[in-house]
Design an enzyme around this catalytic site. Structure first.
Site, PDB file in Angstrom:
ATOM      1  N   TYR A  57      46.027   5.127  83.678  1.00 31.09           N
ATOM      2  CA  TYR A  57      45.440   4.295  82.136  1.00 31.09           C
ATOM      3  C   TYR A  57      46.034   3.225  81.866  1.00 31.09           C
ATOM      4  O   TYR A  57      47.066   2.817  82.149  1.00 31.09           O
ATOM      5  CB  TYR A  57      45.821   5.307  81.020  1.00 31.09           C
ATOM      6  CG  TYR A  57      44.596   6.167  80.363  1.00 31.09           C
ATOM      7  CD1 TYR A  57      43.849   5.326  79.530  1.00 31.09           C
ATOM      8  CD2 TYR A  57      44.124   7.459  80.764  1.00 31.09           C
ATOM      9  CE1 TYR A  57      42.662   5.910  79.236  1.00 31.09           C
ATOM     10  CE2 TYR A  57      43.064   8.143  80.101  1.00 31.09           C
ATOM     11  CZ  TYR A  57      42.407   7.331  79.297  1.00 31.09           C
ATOM     12  OH  TYR A  57      41.162   7.940  78.756  1.00 31.09           O
ATOM     13  N   GLU A  59      44.848   0.954  78.837  1.00 30.63           N
ATOM     14  CA  GLU A  59      43.976   0.402  77.736  1.00 30.63           C
ATOM     15  C   GLU A  59      44.660  -0.915  77.347  1.00 30.63           C
ATOM     16  O   GLU A  59      45.877  -1.166  77.407  1.00 30.63           O
ATOM     17  CB  GLU A  59      44.169   1.301  76.687  1.00 30.63           C
ATOM     18  CG  GLU A  59      43.243   2.510  76.667  1.00 30.63           C
ATOM     19  CD  GLU A  59      43.150   3.498  75.456  1.00 30.63           C
ATOM     20  OE1 GLU A  59      44.160   3.414  74.844  1.00 30.63           O
ATOM     21  OE2 GLU A  59      42.250   4.222  75.411  1.00 30.63           O
ATOM     22  N   ASP A 203      21.256 -11.997  80.818  1.00 27.09           N
ATOM     23  CA  ASP A 203      21.624 -10.657  81.625  1.00 27.09           C
ATOM     24  C   ASP A 203      21.176 -10.711  82.936  1.00 27.09           C
ATOM     25  O   ASP A 203      19.849 -10.775  83.268  1.00 27.09           O
ATOM     26  CB  ASP A 203      20.783  -9.527  80.827  1.00 27.09           C
ATOM     27  CG  ASP A 203      21.058  -8.410  81.596  1.00 27.09           C
ATOM     28  OD1 ASP A 203      21.906  -8.144  82.763  1.00 27.09           O
ATOM     29  OD2 ASP A 203      20.871  -7.114  80.875  1.00 27.09           O
ATOM     30  N   THR A 229      25.560  -6.283  86.085  1.00 25.51           N
ATOM     31  CA  THR A 229      26.208  -5.148  86.591  1.00 25.51           C
ATOM     32  C   THR A 229      26.653  -5.733  87.809  1.00 25.51           C
ATOM     33  O   THR A 229      26.592  -6.795  88.127  1.00 25.51           O
ATOM     34  CB  THR A 229      24.986  -4.127  87.125  1.00 25.51           C
ATOM     35  OG1 THR A 229      23.995  -4.781  87.752  1.00 25.51           O
ATOM     36  CG2 THR A 229      24.393  -3.625  85.980  1.00 25.51           C
ATOM     37  N   LYS A 232      24.181  -4.332  91.851  1.00 26.69           N
ATOM     38  CA  LYS A 232      22.671  -4.590  92.347  1.00 26.69           C
ATOM     39  C   LYS A 232      22.901  -5.587  93.488  1.00 26.69           C
ATOM     40  O   LYS A 232      23.575  -5.226  94.609  1.00 26.69           O
ATOM     41  CB  LYS A 232      21.835  -4.815  91.261  1.00 26.69           C
ATOM     42  CG  LYS A 232      21.827  -3.754  90.351  1.00 26.69           C
ATOM     43  CD  LYS A 232      21.092  -3.951  89.061  1.00 26.69           C
ATOM     44  CE  LYS A 232      21.068  -2.706  88.129  1.00 26.69           C
ATOM     45  NZ  LYS A 232      20.353  -3.150  86.765  1.00 26.69           N
ATOM     46  N   ARG A 238      29.515   0.675  91.186  1.00 27.32           N
ATOM     47  CA  ARG A 238      28.774   0.750  89.757  1.00 27.32           C
ATOM     48  C   ARG A 238      29.717   0.172  88.802  1.00 27.32           C
ATOM     49  O   ARG A 238      30.860   0.709  88.584  1.00 27.32           O
ATOM     50  CB  ARG A 238      28.556   2.050  89.521  1.00 27.32           C
ATOM     51  CG  ARG A 238      27.618   2.757  90.560  1.00 27.32           C
ATOM     52  CD  ARG A 238      26.975   4.017  89.861  1.00 27.32           C
ATOM     53  NE  ARG A 238      25.678   3.356  89.228  1.00 27.32           N
ATOM     54  CZ  ARG A 238      24.585   3.261  89.827  1.00 27.32           C
ATOM     55  NH1 ARG A 238      24.539   3.416  91.222  1.00 27.32           N
ATOM     56  NH2 ARG A 238      23.562   2.797  89.188  1.00 27.32           N
TER      57      ARG A 238
END
Ligand code: PLP
Length: 422
Positions: A57, A59, A203, A229, A232, A238
Site C-alpha cells: 500500500y 497512498e 485523450d 491508457t 493500447k 492495463r
C-alpha cells in the site's frame, strides 16, 4: 505449449484458473488480433505485473506517503514518472490512475463542478463514454455538449467544434476518441479551447504509442492535460497516466489522490515504467511507424475489395469499415470473423441507421499484429480472409469459415507472440 512466464505454481495450486489462463494464452496466439485497443505486452511487462509489488500500500506520492516501507516503491514510481516526462516531453506526469476511465474522471474533478458544461466527441462518431456520453457518470453529472464528424468526409468537424464551444463555453474540451482513423488536429482544438477559456484534455488512449514513436503529432504544447491508457498502442500493462503542463499539475495530482483513488497499483506502476523504457528505445519508433504502414496497407487492400472505409482510409493504427454495401451487419460479421480466427469488434459508424448493439460497422487496428511481426506484405492476405469470411457469413457457409481458420493458424504458427510458447 505454455504461458510465458510459466505458471507451474498456479497450475499446482489452482488448476481450474491455470487452465483458463493457458487456454487464453493459446487463443491469443492463434487469432489475428485486430482489436484496435489491444496489444501483446512483453514478457518483461508481464513479469513486473506479476511481482510482489502488488502486496504494498502506498497512498500518496513519493516522499509524502501514508504508510511506511516506501523505500523501493517511491523509486519505482519516480522512475515511471521520469520516463513518462522524458518520453513525451511533458512537465508533469501522474502514473497512478487505475485505468483510462478514472484518468478522465480526474480531469473533470480537477477542472469542473457538477452541472458544468463539458464538450467531447459523440460516442457514435468515435468519442469515448467518458467524454460525456449519456450512460456515463460524466454525462449524468455534467452538462455534455457533443461534436461529431462531417458526413461527407468522416473527419472531425472543427467548424462545429468552434461553433458549439462559442455557444456553450464548456469548462473542458476533450479531443480524442476510440474510433478515429485520422490525425487529430491538436493545434486547432487548442485555438478553440483558448478562445473560450476551456481546459483542453487530449485523450490519447488509442494513439499514445504512435505519439511516443513519432508516428502521430504530439498534443504536448497544445493540450494542458493529456490523459492516456498505457495498454493500447503504448504496449504496457492495463493502466493510465495523466500528463500536464506545470500549471495544471497540482490540481490533477489532488484529483487522482485523494480525490478519486486510494492506494496506487504498484505492480502496474512498475510495469508502466518497463513499458515506457521499451517505448524510449529506437526500435519502438520503428514499431510505431510499422503499425501505421500496416494499417495503410490493410486499408488499401480492403478498399480494393470493395469495402467502404469511414473517411476513406487511415492515418493511424485504426480502420472503421461500414459493411452496409456488403449486406451484413457488423455483429454477425464480427462473430463470423472470430470463428475464422480474426478477432475484432463490431462498431457503430457515424450516422449509423442501425442500433448500437447491432451496428453497421467493424473496427480494426494493427498494433497487435505489428507486435507479432506481420508486415504490409501480409495485409492483402488478411483482407482476402476478411472478404471471404464476410461473404461466407452472409451465405451461412460454415465450412468456408472453418477453412479460413486453418489458413490463419498456419500463418500465425511462424509469428509467435510474447506471453506464449508453442
Ligand atoms: C480505452 C479508452 C479509454 C478508457 O480506458 P479504460 O482503461 O478502458 O477505462 C478512455 N478514452 C479513450 C479515448 C479510450 O480509447
Amino acid at each position: 505449449m505454455t504461458h510465458q512466464p510459466a505458471i507451474p505454481t498456479l497450475t499446482a495450486a489452482d488448476p481450474e484458473i491455470a487452465g483458463l489462463v493457458e487456454d487464453e494464452a493459446r487463443r491469443q496466439a492463434e487469432k489475428i488480433r485486430l482489436i484496435a485497443s489491444e496489444n501483446y505486452v512483453s514478457e518483461a511487462v508481464l513479469e513486473a505485473t506479476g511481482s510482489v509489488l502488488t502486496n504494498k500500500y502506498s497512498e500518496g506520492y513519493a516522499g509524502k506517503r501514508y504508510y511506511e516501507g516506501q523505500q523501493f516503491i517511491d523509486q519505482v514510481e519516480q522512475l515511471a514518472i521520469a520516463r513518462a516526462k522524458s518520453l513525451f516531453g511533458v512537465d508533469h506526469a501522474n502514473v497512478q490512475p487505475y485505468s483510462g476511465s478514472p484518468a478522465n474522471l480526474a480531469a473533470y474533478l480537477a477542472f469542473a463542478q457538477p452541472g458544468d458544461t463539458v464538450m467531447g466527441m459523440a460516442l457514435p462518431d468515435g468519442g469515448h463514454l467518458t467524454h460525456g456520453w449519456s450512460v456515463s457518470a460524466t454525462g449524468k453529472w455534467f452538462n455534455p455538449v457533443r461534436y461529431g464528424v462531417r458526413k461527407e468526409t468522416g473527419r472531425v468537424d472543427l467548424d462545429q467544434v468552434r461553433d458549439l464551444a462559442r455557444e456553450h463555453r464548456p469548462k473542458l474540451i476533450f479531443a480524442g476518441g476510440t474510433a478515429i482513423p485520422r490525425t487529430i488536429d491538436f493545434p486547432a482544438f487548442a485555438e478553440i479551447a483558448q478562445e473560450v477559456g476551456a481546459v483542453l484534455v487530449a485523450d490519447i488512449a488509442h494513439i499514445a504509442g504512435l505519439v511516443a514513436g513519432g508516428a502521430h503529432p504530439s498534443p504536448v504544447g497544445h493540450a494542458q492535460v493529456i490523459t492516456t491508457t498505457t495498454h493500447k498502442t503504448l504496449r504496457g500493462p492495463r493502466g493510465a497516466m495523466i500528463m500536464t503542463d506545470a500549471e495544471h499539475a497540482k490540481a490533477i495530482d489532488k484529483a487522482v489522490f485523494p480525490g478519486l483513488q486510494g492506494g496506487p497499483h504498484n505492480h502496474t506502476t512498475a510495469a508502466i515504467a518497463v513499458a515506457l523504457g521499451e517505448a524510449s528505445k529506437p526500435e519502438f519508433r520503428d514499431y510505431a511507424h510499422a503499425i501505421v504502414a500496416n494499417a495503410k496497407a490493410l486499408a488499401e487492400a480492403l478498399v480494393e475489395r470493395g469495402f467502404d472505409l469511414v473517411s476513406g482510409g487511415t492515418d493511424n493504427h485504426l480502420l472503421l469499415v461500414d459493411l452496409t454495401s456488403k449486406q451484413i451487419g457488423g455483429k454477425p460479421a464480427a462473430q463470423a470473423l472470430d470463428r475464422a480466427g480474426i478477432e475484432l469488434n463490431y462498431n457503430t459508424v457515424p450516422f449509423d441507421p442501425r442500433k448500437p448493439f447491432d451496428p453497421s460497422g467493424i473496427r480494426l487496428g494493427t498494433a497487435a499484429i505489428t507486435t507479432r511481426g506481420l508486415t504490409p506484405e501480409h495485409q492483402p492476405q488478411i483482407a482476402e480472409w476478411i472478404d471471404r469470411s464476410v461473404t461466407a457469413a452472409a451465405a451461412q457457409d460454415e465450412a468456408a469459415i472453418g477453412k479460413i481458420a486453418g489458413e490463419v493458424r498456419d500463418l500465425l504458427a511462424t509469428h509467435p507472440i510474447p506471453g506464449y510458447r508453442a
